[in-house]
Design an enzyme around this catalytic site. Structure first.
Site, PDB file in Angstrom:
ATOM      1  N   ARG A 174       0.819  -1.215   0.000  1.00 40.36           N
ATOM      2  CA  ARG A 174       0.000   0.000   0.000  1.00 40.36           C
ATOM      3  C   ARG A 174       0.853   1.265   0.000  1.00 40.36           C
ATOM      4  O   ARG A 174       0.479   2.275  -0.586  1.00 40.36           O
ATOM      5  CB  ARG A 174      -0.964   0.000   1.193  1.00 40.36           C
ATOM      6  CG  ARG A 174      -2.143  -0.925   0.979  1.00 40.36           C
ATOM      7  CD  ARG A 174      -3.125  -0.910   2.121  1.00 40.36           C
ATOM      8  NE  ARG A 174      -4.338  -1.643   1.754  1.00 40.36           N
ATOM      9  CZ  ARG A 174      -5.291  -1.983   2.603  1.00 40.36           C
ATOM     10  NH1 ARG A 174      -5.174  -1.650   3.877  1.00 40.36           N
ATOM     11  NH2 ARG A 174      -6.357  -2.646   2.197  1.00 40.36           N
ATOM     12  N   LYS A 195     -17.322 -19.305   1.237  1.00 40.48           N
ATOM     13  CA  LYS A 195     -18.769 -19.337   1.480  1.00 40.48           C
ATOM     14  C   LYS A 195     -19.567 -18.514   0.480  1.00 40.48           C
ATOM     15  O   LYS A 195     -19.221 -17.384   0.154  1.00 40.48           O
ATOM     16  CB  LYS A 195     -19.055 -18.806   2.894  1.00 40.48           C
ATOM     17  CG  LYS A 195     -18.503 -19.716   3.996  1.00 40.48           C
ATOM     18  CD  LYS A 195     -18.873 -19.167   5.353  1.00 40.48           C
ATOM     19  CE  LYS A 195     -18.447 -20.138   6.457  1.00 40.48           C
ATOM     20  NZ  LYS A 195     -18.827 -19.632   7.794  1.00 40.48           N
ATOM     21  N   GLY A 234      -8.086  -9.856  -0.544  1.00 42.64           N
ATOM     22  CA  GLY A 234      -6.891 -10.328   0.159  1.00 42.64           C
ATOM     23  C   GLY A 234      -6.391 -11.690  -0.267  1.00 42.64           C
ATOM     24  O   GLY A 234      -5.231 -11.863  -0.653  1.00 42.64           O
ATOM     25  N   GLY A 282     -12.541  -4.783   1.014  1.00 41.78           N
ATOM     26  CA  GLY A 282     -13.972  -4.462   1.079  1.00 41.78           C
ATOM     27  C   GLY A 282     -14.444  -3.546  -0.033  1.00 41.78           C
ATOM     28  O   GLY A 282     -15.513  -3.747  -0.608  1.00 41.78           O
TER      29      GLY A 282
END
Length: 396
Positions: free
Chosen positions: A36, A197, A354, A377
């Site tokens: 980053r 999931k 990620g 996110g």
């Protein structure tokens, strides 16, 4: 979407409040992944070289409005200076006298870092009074933190309404990559969605089936779709209670003329650990004690053949338990094929999340993708079709 970039403003002598994301992983006081930091260097250097007074704003950790020593940005300062190859002044607060004094002492071309914005409750509540306190420190606002753009916080969204707001170079690259991958893509478009999931990616799948030509589902979530089609999945990770939802997604895809691609074979083992004894089976012949831990070679070949026809790829999530060999083989193979097609100029490839970044780097493929997002996110919410407050605030 249209937004202003650094090409549209004269920054010489201006106090530029530059929102970056310095929320980097640390162990024992050392930064363990500087990705980053590396991404924001072009914007900082360009602003400084053009004579701006560059004032860095960032959050770090989750101090929840308290001064928590371990969440001080002072710990990131040495690594920032190392990569920037410039001296960076540090202010012990992001508002008030400490910030004001440091900024007042700056000359054009100087860089300063203000303390963690989340030391103030007003950051996360987007409190107007806190926004005003920060805004009066600058003449321009530049946002280079796409990874925080899904949050309507004071220094990601609020301040953009108080000062002229501009996208930094990393933000610009991210928005242009996402725009070309989903908003106005070259077709056919393939999306690869993996991970554990279905429940965490329902909105993502629901949005993608209306946007892409091929939706490839891998990872543990593929097991839920297989089970929904009546196939036995043994002891594999599977959300059996979402079988109805999986069937609804398949119907929605059919109506949208989107082809959903599920595994036809799998690598199975009876225990989940690295180098556990494993074998390949058809998805129609998974044993009662088997765990599906990766896709098999026929599935890989099928995805690769479809990929060869595609012009655009969006990737989020691995095909299998890539952290534990040999269950990384499916992800590695498809990633390397996508990288090769990208290098050959046949594919625009955009990936993020990620696990995805880690998996592509492990496959030595990430460097060759068109764009790899470091935003977790925010990248997911963009793929879900949501409006990101920090991005919307930059629109002109």
């Amino acid at each position: 979407m249209t937004f202003r970039t650094l090409d549209d403003v004269d920054v010489k002598g201006k106090r530029v409040l530059l929102r970056v994301d310095l929320n980097v992983p640390m162990e024992e006081g050392r930064v363990t992944d500087a990705t980053r930091i590396e991404r924001i260097l072009p914007t900082i250097n360009e602003l400084a070289d053009k004579g701006a007074k560059v004032v860095l704003l960032s959050h770090f950790g989750r101090p929840k409005g308290q001064r928590v020593e371990e969440d001080s940005l002072r710990h990131v300062l040495p690594t920032l200076e190392h990569y920037l190859k410039r001296k960076v002044a540090f202010a012990d607060d992001c508002v008030g006298a400490p910030a004001g004094a440091v900024i007042a002492a700056m000359k054009g071309g100087d860089v300063a870092l203000l303390e963690n914005t989340r030391y103030h409750k007003g950051e996360e509540t987007n409190d107007p009074a806190f926004v005003d306190e920060v805004a009066k420190l600058g003449d321009l606002f530049v946002n280079d933190a796409f990874s925080a753009a899904h949050r309507a916080h004071a220094t990601t969204e609020g301040i953009a309404h108080k000062l002229p707001a501009i996208a930094g170079r990393a933000m610009q690259a991210e928005l242009e990559a996402l725009e070309s991958a989903l908003a106005n893509p070259a077709r056919p478009v393939m999306a690869v969605v993996g991970g554990a999931k279905v429940s965490t990616k329902l909105e993502l799948l629901g949005n993608l089936v209306t946007k892409v030509d091929y939706l490839v589902i891998g990872g543990g979530m593929a097991n839920t779709f297989l089970a929904a089609q009546g196939k036995a999945v043994g002891k594999s990770l599977c959300e059996h209670d979402l079988a109805g939802t999986a069937r609804e997604i398949l119907e929605k895809a059919k109506a949208a003329n989107c082809t959903v691609v599920l595994p036809v074979d799998a690598t199975v083992a009876q225990k989940f650990e690295a180098h556990a004894p494993s074998h390949i089976v058809s998805v129609d012949h998974v044993g009662a004690d088997d765990m599906i831990l990766d896709v098999g070679p026929k599935s890989v070949a099928h995805v690769e053949s479809l990929l060869a026809r595609c012009k655009t790829l969006v990737w989020n999530g691995p095909f299998g338990a890539f952290e534990s060999p040999p269950f990384d083989e499916g992800t590695n193979a498809v990633a390397q094929t996508a990288a090769r097609l990208t290098v050959e100029g046949k594919l625009l490839s955009v990936a993020g999340g990620g696990d995805t970044v880690a998996a592509l780097n492990q496959a030595h493929a990430g460097q060759e993708f068109s764009y790899v997002s470091t935003a977790g996110g925010a990248f997911l919410e963009w793929l879900e079709g949501k409006t990101l407050p920090g991005v919307a605030a930059l629109k002109v």
